[in-house]
Design an enzyme around this catalytic site. Structure first.
Site, PDB file in Angstrom:
ATOM      1  N   ARG A   1       0.844  -1.206   0.000  1.00 47.12           N
ATOM      2  CA  ARG A   1       0.000   0.000   0.000  1.00 47.12           C
ATOM      3  C   ARG A   1       0.876   1.252   0.000  1.00 47.12           C
ATOM      4  NH1 ARG A   1      -1.975   1.681   4.568  1.00 47.12           N
ATOM      5  NH2 ARG A   1      -2.673  -0.350   5.328  1.00 47.12           N
TER       6      ARG A   1
ATOM      7  N   TYR B   1     -14.372  16.180 -17.777  1.00 44.57           N
ATOM      8  CA  TYR B   1     -14.802  14.788 -17.741  1.00 44.57           C
ATOM      9  C   TYR B   1     -15.974  14.677 -16.747  1.00 44.57           C
ATOM     10  CZ  TYR B   1     -14.729   9.819 -16.762  1.00 44.57           C
ATOM     11  OH  TYR B   1     -15.095   8.515 -16.593  1.00 44.57           O
TER      12      TYR B   1
ATOM     13  N   ASP C   1      -5.564  18.592 -15.878  1.00 45.82           N
ATOM     14  CA  ASP C   1      -5.834  17.218 -16.317  1.00 45.82           C
ATOM     15  C   ASP C   1      -5.343  17.121 -17.761  1.00 45.82           C
ATOM     16  OD1 ASP C   1      -6.942  14.866 -17.355  1.00 45.82           O
ATOM     17  OD2 ASP C   1      -8.703  14.964 -16.060  1.00 45.82           O
TER      18      ASP C   1
ATOM     19  N   LYS D   1      -6.258   5.800 -20.378  1.00 42.74           N
ATOM     20  CA  LYS D   1      -6.434   6.300 -21.737  1.00 42.74           C
ATOM     21  C   LYS D   1      -5.142   6.150 -22.539  1.00 42.74           C
ATOM     22  CE  LYS D   1     -10.362   7.273 -19.805  1.00 42.74           C
ATOM     23  NZ  LYS D   1     -10.748   8.585 -19.309  1.00 42.74           N
TER      24      LYS D   1
HETATM   25  C1  LIG Z   1     -11.353   9.060 -18.172  1.00 41.95           C
HETATM   26  C2  LIG Z   1     -10.986  10.362 -17.629  1.00 41.95           C
HETATM   27  C3  LIG Z   1     -10.829  10.548 -16.249  1.00 41.95           C
HETATM   28  C4  LIG Z   1     -11.113   9.452 -15.246  1.00 41.95           C
HETATM   29  O1  LIG Z   1     -10.211   8.390 -15.377  1.00 41.95           O
HETATM   30  P1  LIG Z   1     -10.584   6.863 -15.032  1.00 41.95           P
HETATM   31  O2  LIG Z   1      -9.300   6.165 -15.292  1.00 41.95           O
HETATM   32  O3  LIG Z   1     -11.698   6.456 -15.951  1.00 41.95           O
HETATM   33  O4  LIG Z   1     -11.008   6.817 -13.608  1.00 41.95           O
HETATM   34  C5  LIG Z   1     -10.432  11.795 -15.804  1.00 41.95           C
HETATM   35  N1  LIG Z   1     -10.205  12.810 -16.663  1.00 41.95           N
HETATM   36  C6  LIG Z   1     -10.352  12.672 -18.006  1.00 41.95           C
HETATM   37  C7  LIG Z   1     -10.087  13.830 -18.902  1.00 41.95           C
HETATM   38  C8  LIG Z   1     -10.751  11.448 -18.523  1.00 41.95           C
HETATM   39  O5  LIG Z   1     -10.918  11.312 -19.841  1.00 41.95           O
END
Ligand SMILES: *Cc1c(COP(=O)(O)O)cnc(C)c1O
Length: 384
Positions: free
Chosen positions: A54, A106, A177, A202
């Site tokens: 952890r 998002y 982000d 992604k």
């Molecule tokens: C998918 C996404 C998230 C969240 O990520 P997860 O891995 O699905 O929890 C956050 N910000 C953006 C821009 C995203 O496309």
């Protein structure tokens, strides 16, 4: 350990800033998966550097070093998903703190802010960070500016340097982000941001097979606070998933190149389709964020949103696509099409959604690495 060298980006995708030997002596080229929850101590007051997974695990640590090198950060932390990373990040704030956030985000981030963080008395104001005067939202309790650029799904672009200058002047954190462009095309810390977020699910993972998330920070102080949070709440990425993301990152550069190339071709092709009303892709010179993108990013990415003439057409396209699949998520080698209104942004209040232009005629494409002719063929039969 070798001395850090100044590797180019594609080399860093393989090794980070330096070739580190794994913790064993086998010479394994692929970093091992340390599938161990706990680690034995040589003696009292003595640690191998690993105590309990952890807190830290060698495979996760290696992944964190690679991602840190790609974003030119001070430290990177790997979480079990993008949302786990953002939820952990929000633990930096306390009741009464105020955050100015971009309004097109998002959907999961908006759901977190509006339902969980607000319940814990963190305040949010949503702004069009690409256009509004952000300083007009600043109050004594403001602690941070939170942006996605380009945004999901409307592809709005925010000037990171300009926003960073405001954050600095008012003593706020700038959080970016960077999921949509990946570190291959954009490095917000180099432009003045303090914290970078990635949904590693992604582009970093890139194969639509693993969930992961990252926070990359520019200072020791932020690193210490977030290391305390990750070990306390326990949302770090598991060893096997860390290994899958490491493997994905090895090909990040060539995937990004091909995906962007395909996206540019598709944007041009969509421009000539009579059923298409609007295309939201920062790589088109007609996009309002084109010049800023060129000044702060090395590419435009492979996310493309478009508007069709009516809801029926949108629905027909979703049922007709064959090679392109109707599925959530993005950034992987497979091309996916989504309907933000009922998928990624279903939980965003309708008024907010409509103000941002997310209507029943909006479709979002995440373009993969397929043969471009096959993609265009599929789109032509779906849009006929
Ligand atoms: C998918 C996404 C998230 C969240 O990520 P997860 O891995 O699905 O929890 C956050 N910000 C953006 C821009 C995203 O496309």
């Amino acid at each position: 350990m070798n001395k850090p060298v100044n590797y180019g980006f594609p080399t860093k995708c393989l090794y980070g800033n330096q070739i580190t030997s794994s913790c064993d002596n086998t010479g394994a080229i692929s970093f091992p998966i340390y599938q161990s929850a706990t680690f034995a101590h040589p003696g009292l007051g003595n640690s191998t550097g690993y105590d309990y997974s952890r807190l830290q695990n060698p495979t996760r640590e290696h992944l964190e070093k690679v991602v840190c090198s790609l974003e030119n950060g001070y430290d990177a932390l790997a979480f079990s998903s993008g949302m786990a990373a953002i939820a952990a990040l929000m633990e930096l704030f306390k009741p009464g703190d105020h955050i100015i956030s971009g309004n097109d985000l998002y959907g999961g981030s908006i759901r977190l802010f509006d339902n969980i963080n607000r319940k814990n008395l963190i305040e949010f104001d949503y702004a069009d960070t690409g256009r509004d005067d952000i300083t007009s939202y600043i109050k004594p309790s403001t602690k941070a500016i939170y942006v996605e650029t380009p945004t999901n799904p409307m592809m709005n672009v925010t000037d990171i340097r300009k926003t960073a200058a405001i954050a600095k002047e008012y003593g706020l954190l700038l959080i970016v982000d960077n999921t949509f462009l990946s570190p291959y095309f954009q490095n917000p810390l180099d432009l003045g941001a303090d914290i970078v977020i990635h949904s590693g699910t992604k582009f970093l993972g890139g194969h639509n097979d693993t969930l992961a998330g990252f926070l990359v920070v520019n200072s020791e102080a932020l690193s210490e606070k977030l290391r305390f949070i990750i070990k306390t709440i326990g949302s770090g990425l598991a060893p096997f998933d860390s290994w899958l993301i490491l493997r994905g990152i090895k090909t990040l550069s060539i995937r990004m190149e091909r995906q962007e190339q395909n996206a540019i071709e598709i944007a041009r092709w969509l421009q000539h389709n009579p059923k298409v009303r609007n295309i939201y892709f920062p790589g088109l010179p007609t996009h309002p964020g084109y010049e800023i993108s060129k000044s702060q990013s090395r590419g435009f990415g492979s996310m493309l949103t478009f508007e069709v003439e009516d809801a029926e057409t949108a629905s027909l396209i979703l049922s007709r696509v064959k090679l392109i699949r109707f599925a959530e998520s993005l950034g992987g080698v497979e091309t996916l099409i989504t309907y933000p209104m009922t998928q990624t942004h279903a939980d965003v209040p309708q008024a907010e959604r409509e103000r941002n232009g997310i209507t029943d005629t909006i479709l979002r494409l995440s373009i993969g690495i397929e043969d471009i002719d096959d993609l265009i063929d599929d789109l032509s039969q779906a849009l006929q």
